[in-house]
Design an enzyme around this catalytic site. Structure first.
Site, PDB file in Angstrom:
ATOM      1  N   ALA A  21     -10.056  61.038  37.450  1.00 19.61           N
ATOM      2  CA  ALA A  21     -10.379  60.837  36.037  1.00 19.61           C
ATOM      3  C   ALA A  21      -9.715  59.600  35.449  1.00 19.61           C
ATOM      4  O   ALA A  21     -10.222  59.023  34.493  1.00 19.61           O
ATOM      5  CB  ALA A  21     -10.011  62.072  35.227  1.00 19.61           C
ATOM      6  N   THR A  22      -8.595  59.170  36.017  1.00 24.01           N
ATOM      7  CA  THR A  22      -7.991  57.926  35.527  1.00 24.01           C
ATOM      8  C   THR A  22      -8.996  56.792  35.706  1.00 24.01           C
ATOM      9  O   THR A  22      -9.240  55.999  34.793  1.00 24.01           O
ATOM     10  CB  THR A  22      -6.683  57.620  36.281  1.00 24.01           C
ATOM     11  OG1 THR A  22      -5.754  58.674  36.007  1.00 24.01           O
ATOM     12  CG2 THR A  22      -6.091  56.291  35.850  1.00 24.01           C
TER      13      THR A  22
ATOM     14  N   ASN B  14      -4.723  68.131  27.157  1.00 23.84           N
ATOM     15  CA  ASN B  14      -3.989  68.604  28.328  1.00 23.84           C
ATOM     16  C   ASN B  14      -2.658  69.259  27.975  1.00 23.84           C
ATOM     17  O   ASN B  14      -2.184  70.109  28.713  1.00 23.84           O
ATOM     18  CB  ASN B  14      -3.772  67.452  29.315  1.00 23.84           C
ATOM     19  CG  ASN B  14      -3.371  66.158  28.636  1.00 23.84           C
ATOM     20  OD1 ASN B  14      -4.069  65.660  27.750  1.00 23.84           O
ATOM     21  ND2 ASN B  14      -2.239  65.611  29.033  1.00 23.84           N
TER      22      ASN B  14
ATOM     23  N   SER C 242     -12.298  65.574  36.804  1.00 26.19           N
ATOM     24  CA  SER C 242     -11.410  65.343  37.941  1.00 26.19           C
ATOM     25  C   SER C 242     -11.349  66.560  38.859  1.00 26.19           C
ATOM     26  O   SER C 242     -11.259  67.696  38.380  1.00 26.19           O
ATOM     27  CB  SER C 242     -10.003  65.027  37.424  1.00 26.19           C
ATOM     28  OG  SER C 242      -9.099  64.912  38.500  1.00 26.19           O
TER      29      SER C 242
ATOM     30  N   HIS D  86      -8.963  67.680  41.034  1.00 23.84           N
ATOM     31  CA  HIS D  86      -7.737  68.479  41.211  1.00 23.84           C
ATOM     32  C   HIS D  86      -7.328  69.279  39.991  1.00 23.84           C
ATOM     33  O   HIS D  86      -6.377  70.049  40.054  1.00 23.84           O
ATOM     34  CB  HIS D  86      -6.575  67.591  41.695  1.00 23.84           C
ATOM     35  CG  HIS D  86      -5.964  66.710  40.650  1.00 23.84           C
ATOM     36  ND1 HIS D  86      -4.780  67.037  40.031  1.00 23.84           N
ATOM     37  CD2 HIS D  86      -6.344  65.528  40.118  1.00 23.84           C
ATOM     38  CE1 HIS D  86      -4.457  66.067  39.168  1.00 23.84           C
ATOM     39  NE2 HIS D  86      -5.406  65.145  39.213  1.00 23.84           N
TER      40      HIS D  86
ATOM     41  N   THR E 189     -16.940  52.551  49.730  1.00 25.44           N
ATOM     42  CA  THR E 189     -17.419  53.620  50.597  1.00 25.44           C
ATOM     43  C   THR E 189     -17.048  54.967  50.005  1.00 25.44           C
ATOM     44  O   THR E 189     -15.904  55.176  49.597  1.00 25.44           O
ATOM     45  CB  THR E 189     -16.800  53.469  52.001  1.00 25.44           C
ATOM     46  OG1 THR E 189     -17.208  52.206  52.521  1.00 25.44           O
ATOM     47  CG2 THR E 189     -17.251  54.588  52.928  1.00 25.44           C
TER      48      THR E 189
ATOM     49  N   CYS F 132       9.662  63.625  30.550  1.00 23.02           N
ATOM     50  CA  CYS F 132       9.660  62.239  30.124  1.00 23.02           C
ATOM     51  C   CYS F 132       8.867  61.396  31.101  1.00 23.02           C
ATOM     52  O   CYS F 132       9.125  61.402  32.294  1.00 23.02           O
ATOM     53  CB  CYS F 132      11.072  61.726  30.054  1.00 23.02           C
ATOM     54  SG  CYS F 132      12.302  63.007  30.207  1.00 23.02           S
TER      55      CYS F 132
HETATM   56  C1  LIG Z   1      -5.151  64.787  34.632  1.00 21.57           C
HETATM   57  C2  LIG Z   1      -5.869  64.129  33.529  1.00 21.57           C
HETATM   58  C3  LIG Z   1      -6.420  62.840  33.684  1.00 21.57           C
HETATM   59  C4  LIG Z   1      -6.221  62.026  34.931  1.00 21.57           C
HETATM   60  O1  LIG Z   1      -6.941  62.557  36.004  1.00 21.57           O
HETATM   61  P1  LIG Z   1      -6.645  62.100  37.510  1.00 21.57           P
HETATM   62  O2  LIG Z   1      -7.798  62.611  38.283  1.00 21.57           O
HETATM   63  O3  LIG Z   1      -5.355  62.747  37.879  1.00 21.57           O
HETATM   64  O4  LIG Z   1      -6.549  60.611  37.516  1.00 21.57           O
HETATM   65  C5  LIG Z   1      -7.121  62.316  32.626  1.00 21.57           C
HETATM   66  N1  LIG Z   1      -7.288  62.998  31.479  1.00 21.57           N
HETATM   67  C6  LIG Z   1      -6.789  64.219  31.291  1.00 21.57           C
HETATM   68  C7  LIG Z   1      -7.031  64.935  30.009  1.00 21.57           C
HETATM   69  C8  LIG Z   1      -6.048  64.828  32.306  1.00 21.57           C
HETATM   70  O5  LIG Z   1      -5.549  66.042  32.102  1.00 21.57           O
END
Ligand SMILES: *Cc1c(COP(=O)(O)O)cnc(C)c1O
Length: 404
Positions: free
Chosen positions: A74-75, A154, A202, A204, A243, A328
């Site tokens: 998601a990043t 989050n 995302s 995970h 890929t 932190c």
């Molecule tokens: C974890 C998270 C991300 C980042 O996702 P990744 O797949 O770890 O890069 C982005 N936005 C929110 C709200 C998240 O909780």
């Protein structure tokens, strides 16, 4: 017997479901082909796996499979959405609106495009974590090309009114992007009903593998495009070269399928457990739930324990894997910027704990968490001169201010 530390940090990451691993395994071994290889069955088999996963992901959010762009997480999806929309549409306007409580991936992508000439409004949220729709509408201008507001937060789990937000964005001719990482697979999300133009998710965070995610990019009414941020072989309709991570993508697809089947019963089960946890901890004096409790993810509780020192609390709770408001980034002692955005004092932000329940959380573990947290809070308060003064009826807020 339960295994400690018990895992209550499911908003940070989730344990991969064994059924997901099972689906992935053949794609590490005999089905190892490159999904872009068109000339032989190794490629076709890999491509079939990817195509099927694309359908599973699309189905979970009510999209068409052609609208799913696979990414490394998601990043990357957040970066692709914000930078990609800005580059593609900057001739239409250069204004973007987002929230102060967004994930760092969104905030830092916005900071990046500001350097390129974008004008970004960072809207404050109300004390319950929700965006004020009137303030959003007032911030819209004819120059606004994108509204980037997360589906669910989050840290506090608060769910934004995305339907109303998208309606406002569209009224002004802007696109609506939502970071839906915490919502997808946990609560119903539908890109059509919610009026979403771009959406990040995302693997995970939903019992799938790490290092894989997706960006939904609407193809109809309107047809949305993003400028690629990764150039190369033109994969993913030219929006994201590289890929494809076939095992990861297959795992993400399987994770989505399981959520389709189990989300509803899981949400009910977890909200019962979450409420049990929250109600029990609210029996402690001077404990406060952060975020709007009526618009919240079913598995998240964020609670501040006043007159308890944050670091001590984390130490006293070492049998529990939870997240703290003083967790932190960059080893600074800055408390959570999300909790600060709600207007919490540094003290209250530092003394907050996020409990993130998940698919593998049992009632036994929740009972353990209740016992443990209560014991820790009561013990730390016994040692605290501030607590003693509070109990003696001394007005601590005035003293605390004078001391700062
Ligand atoms: C974890 C998270 C991300 C980042 O996702 P990744 O797949 O770890 O890069 C982005 N936005 C929110 C709200 C998240 O909780």
């Amino acid at each position: 017997m339960i295994k400690t530390p018990i895992y209550l940090d499911n908003n940070a990451t989730t344990q991969m479901d064994p059924r997901v691993l099972e689906a992935m395994l053949p794609y590490f071994t005999e089905k190892f082909g490159n999904a872009a290889s068109r000339n032989h069955p190794y490629g076709w088999v890999a491509e079939e796996g990817v195509d099927y996963a694309r359908e599973q992901v699309a189905k979970l959010i009510g999209a068409n499979e052609k609208e799913i762009i696979f990414t490394s997480g998601a990043t990357e999806s957040d970066n692709l959405a914000i930078k990609g929309v800005y580059e593609m549409y900057k001739d239409k306007g250069n204004h973007i609106i987002t929230l102060t409580t967004e994930h760092k991936a969104v905030l830092d992508a916005c900071k990046h495009i500001e350097k390129l000439g974008a004008n970004v409004t960072y809207l404050d949220v109300e004390s319950d974590g929700l965006v004020d729709l009137k303030k959003l509408e007032a911030a819209m201008t004819p120059e606004t090309i994108l509204v980037a507001i997360m589906y669910a937060n989050n840290e506090i789990g608060v769910i934004q009114p995305v339907k109303q937000i998208s309606a406002i964005a569209h009224k002004f001719g802007a696109l609506f992007f939502t970071d839906a990482v915490q919502a997808v697979g946990k609560i119903p999300v539908n890109v059509i009903e919610d009026g979403i133009d771009l959406l990040a998710l995302s693997g995970h965070k939903m019992y799938g593998p790490k290092g894989v995610g997706a960006l939904y990019v609407r193809r109809k009414n309107p047809r949305v495009k993003v400028t690629s941020q990764m150039d190369g072989g033109g994969h993913e309709r030219g929006m994201r070269s590289g890929t494809l991570n076939v095992p990861g993508i297959v795992g993400l697809g399987k994770a989505c399928e399981l959520c389709i089947d189990e989300m509803e019963t899981e949400a009910k089960r977890l909200s019962v457990l979450r409420d049990k946890l929250e109600n029990s901890l609210n029996e402690l004096e001077e404990s406060y739930v952060n975020g709007n409790i009526n618009h919240r993810l079913p598995h998240t509780a964020n609670i501040s324990f006043k007159y308890v020192e944050g670091e001590g609390l984390m130490m006293a709770m070492k049998d529990m894997a939870v997240s703290s408001g003083s967790a932190c980034t960059s080893a600074s002692l800055e408390p959570s910027y999300v909790l600060k955005s709600l207007g919490l004092s540094d003290d209250l932000a530092h003394s907050s704990i996020r409990f993130g329940l998940g698919r593998f959380t049992t009632e036994e573990e929740v009972d353990f968490a209740i016992e443990n947290t209560k014991k820790a809070v009561l013990h730390l308060r016994e040692l605290s001169p501030l607590w003693e003064m509070f109990k003696e009826g001394i007005d601590l807020d005035s003293i605390a201010w004078a001391a700062h």
